[in-house]
Design a protein around this motif. Structure first.
Motif, PDB file in Angstrom:
ATOM      1  N   ILE A 164      77.584  -8.034  44.928  1.00  0.00           N
ATOM      2  CA  ILE A 164      78.232  -8.675  46.065  1.00  0.00           C
ATOM      3  C   ILE A 164      78.999  -9.894  45.570  1.00  0.00           C
ATOM      4  CG2 ILE A 164      76.693  -7.838  47.882  1.00  0.00           C
ATOM      5  CD1 ILE A 164      75.143 -10.485  47.661  1.00  0.00           C
ATOM      6  N   VAL A 165      80.155 -10.129  46.187  1.00  0.00           N
ATOM      7  CA  VAL A 165      80.990 -11.287  45.868  1.00  0.00           C
ATOM      8  C   VAL A 165      80.967 -12.213  47.073  1.00  0.00           C
ATOM      9  CG1 VAL A 165      83.283 -12.084  45.222  1.00  0.00           C
ATOM     10  CG2 VAL A 165      82.464  -9.860  44.401  1.00  0.00           C
ATOM     11  N   VAL A 166      80.553 -13.454  46.854  1.00  0.00           N
ATOM     12  CA  VAL A 166      80.372 -14.395  47.952  1.00  0.00           C
ATOM     13  C   VAL A 166      81.117 -15.686  47.640  1.00  0.00           C
ATOM     14  CG1 VAL A 166      78.707 -15.480  49.491  1.00  0.00           C
ATOM     15  CG2 VAL A 166      78.040 -13.423  48.199  1.00  0.00           C
ATOM     16  N   GLY A 167      82.018 -16.079  48.538  1.00  0.00           N
ATOM     17  CA  GLY A 167      82.777 -17.305  48.338  1.00  0.00           C
ATOM     18  C   GLY A 167      82.383 -18.392  49.306  1.00  0.00           C
ATOM     19  N   ARG A 168      83.095 -18.464  50.435  1.00  0.00           N
ATOM     20  CA  ARG A 168      82.921 -19.564  51.384  1.00  0.00           C
ATOM     21  C   ARG A 168      81.500 -19.744  51.913  1.00  0.00           C
ATOM     22  NH1 ARG A 168      88.359 -17.804  54.456  1.00  0.00           N
ATOM     23  NH2 ARG A 168      87.745 -15.868  53.403  1.00  0.00           N
ATOM     24  N   PRO A 169      80.702 -18.669  52.121  1.00  0.00           N
ATOM     25  CA  PRO A 169      79.318 -18.898  52.555  1.00  0.00           C
ATOM     26  C   PRO A 169      78.476 -19.693  51.551  1.00  0.00           C
ATOM     27  CG  PRO A 169      79.969 -16.665  53.077  1.00  0.00           C
ATOM     28  CD  PRO A 169      81.060 -17.241  52.205  1.00  0.00           C
ATOM     29  N   ASP A 206      76.673   8.333  39.270  1.00  0.00           N
ATOM     30  CA  ASP A 206      75.676   7.277  39.463  1.00  0.00           C
ATOM     31  C   ASP A 206      76.086   5.962  38.808  1.00  0.00           C
ATOM     32  OD1 ASP A 206      74.100   9.035  40.863  1.00  0.00           O
ATOM     33  OD2 ASP A 206      72.793   9.523  39.167  1.00  0.00           O
ATOM     34  N   ALA A 207      76.823   6.053  37.705  1.00  0.00           N
ATOM     35  CA  ALA A 207      77.193   4.844  36.963  1.00  0.00           C
ATOM     36  C   ALA A 207      78.389   4.107  37.565  1.00  0.00           C
ATOM     37  CB  ALA A 207      77.498   5.203  35.510  1.00  0.00           C
ATOM     38  N   PHE A 208      79.065   4.724  38.504  1.00  0.00           N
ATOM     39  CA  PHE A 208      80.262   4.137  39.107  1.00  0.00           C
ATOM     40  C   PHE A 208      79.870   2.947  39.977  1.00  0.00           C
ATOM     41  CE2 PHE A 208      84.088   4.293  41.899  1.00  0.00           C
ATOM     42  CZ  PHE A 208      85.068   4.359  40.923  1.00  0.00           C
ATOM     43  N   LEU A 209      80.541   1.797  39.758  1.00  0.00           N
ATOM     44  CA  LEU A 209      80.159   0.546  40.405  1.00  0.00           C
ATOM     45  C   LEU A 209      80.907   0.314  41.717  1.00  0.00           C
ATOM     46  CD1 LEU A 209      80.207  -1.837  37.304  1.00  0.00           C
ATOM     47  CD2 LEU A 209      78.192  -0.765  38.361  1.00  0.00           C
ATOM     48  N   CYS A 210      80.191  -0.236  42.689  1.00  0.00           N
ATOM     49  CA  CYS A 210      80.801  -0.717  43.921  1.00  0.00           C
ATOM     50  C   CYS A 210      80.594  -2.227  43.988  1.00  0.00           C
ATOM     51  CB  CYS A 210      80.178  -0.050  45.142  1.00  0.00           C
ATOM     52  SG  CYS A 210      80.628   1.687  45.350  1.00  0.00           S
ATOM     53  N   VAL A 211      81.677  -2.970  43.817  1.00  0.00           N
ATOM     54  CA  VAL A 211      81.649  -4.429  43.866  1.00  0.00           C
ATOM     55  C   VAL A 211      82.213  -4.828  45.226  1.00  0.00           C
ATOM     56  CG1 VAL A 211      82.480  -6.554  42.788  1.00  0.00           C
ATOM     57  CG2 VAL A 211      81.955  -4.544  41.374  1.00  0.00           C
ATOM     58  N   THR A 212      81.398  -5.554  46.023  1.00  0.00           N
ATOM     59  CA  THR A 212      81.727  -5.703  47.435  1.00  0.00           C
ATOM     60  C   THR A 212      81.880  -7.159  47.862  1.00  0.00           C
ATOM     61  OG1 THR A 212      79.384  -5.644  48.072  1.00  0.00           O
ATOM     62  CG2 THR A 212      80.529  -3.548  47.951  1.00  0.00           C
ATOM     63  N   PRO A 213      83.114  -7.582  48.159  1.00  0.00           N
ATOM     64  CA  PRO A 213      83.332  -8.889  48.798  1.00  0.00           C
ATOM     65  C   PRO A 213      83.104  -8.764  50.308  1.00  0.00           C
ATOM     66  CG  PRO A 213      85.425  -7.845  48.302  1.00  0.00           C
ATOM     67  CD  PRO A 213      84.350  -6.899  47.813  1.00  0.00           C
TER      68      PRO A 213
END
Length: 236
Positions: free
Chosen positions: A209-214, A173-180
């Motif tokens: 979530i990782v958000v750049g150009r938007p 449960d503690a495992f992270l999903c970092v999503t671009p």
């Protein structure tokens, strides 16, 4: 850390970064991704400047080397006041172990989260099969690399939001999903292949979530950030 959208600072100079940040309220603490373009140009000074402004930092340098080099690189990065950094899972278990040891040893106080890139969100099945010579599809490869990452003692992975729900099922449960690869429905996909909206990413159990150009290319970046943050946070 509060789970705010992470803004990718896709700029080459601190002048551009500061001009961009001027669109945001000074009192608002942001979570900012410093990538290779900015870090290679400006080095640790850019981290110090952003931390002095009250922002949290994901240092996205994707270390991928032999275990000894990864250990010493992460030992150096651990001395910076950052909250998260990463390696490539394809570097293998020994490399990821060494990277974590170096980060822990170098950290002055709190140890930054260490995550591993599975398959880049610009990667598709054709690239996995023809260029990487992997017989699995891109999603299955990401799942395998996520399990390797957990076995290595890291805190999570960088993956597509399309894969987050399954990765959570396969890990703790503690495992992270970092999503671009996050896009609003009206945004151009660009060079990304596996994309998802903020709302759907949250529904699919992405942790960050990782958000750049938007955000960074908009005339009103703060308004774009608020729109994304609203879509992200409205899902419970």
């Amino acid at each position: 850390m509060e789970k705010r959208p992470i803004i990718a600072l896709d700029f080459a100079t601190m002048e551009e970064v500061l001009q961009f940040l001027a669109h945001f309220p000074k009192e608002e603490s942001l979570f900012l991704k410093v990538g290779m373009e900015l870090f290679y140009a400006k080095g640790p000074d850019c981290i110090r400047t952003l931390r002095a402004l009250g922002h949290d930092i994901f240092l996205d340098v994707k270390v991928h080397d032999i275990p000894n080099t990864a250990y010493h690189a992460m030992k150096s990065l651990g001395k910076l006041d950052i909250q998260m950094t990463n390696v490539h899972a394809l570097g293998g278990i020994d490399m990821m172990h060494a990277a974590k040891e170096g980060l822990v040893e170098g950290a002055k106080t709190a140890v930054p989260k260490l995550i591993a890139v599975t398959q880049l969100t610009s990667t598709n099945n054709q690239m996995v099969h023809l260029e990487q010579k992997i017989n699995q599809d891109v999603h299955e490869s990401a799942y395998h690399l996520a399990k390797m990452t957990e076995l290595s003692g890291l805190d999570g992975v960088v993956c597509s939001a399309q894969e987050a729900k399954t990765i959570h099922r396969l890990t703790t449960d503690a495992f992270l999903c970092v999503t671009p690869g996050i896009r609003l429905e009206t945004d151009a996909i660009g060079d990304q292949k596996r994309v998802m909206t903020p709302k759907k990413a949250r529904m699919n159990q992405a942790d960050y979530i990782v958000v750049g150009r938007p955000i960074t290319t908009k005339a009103n970046p703060y308004q774009a950030y608020q729109t994304i943050q609203t879509q992200w946070s409205e899902v419970k």
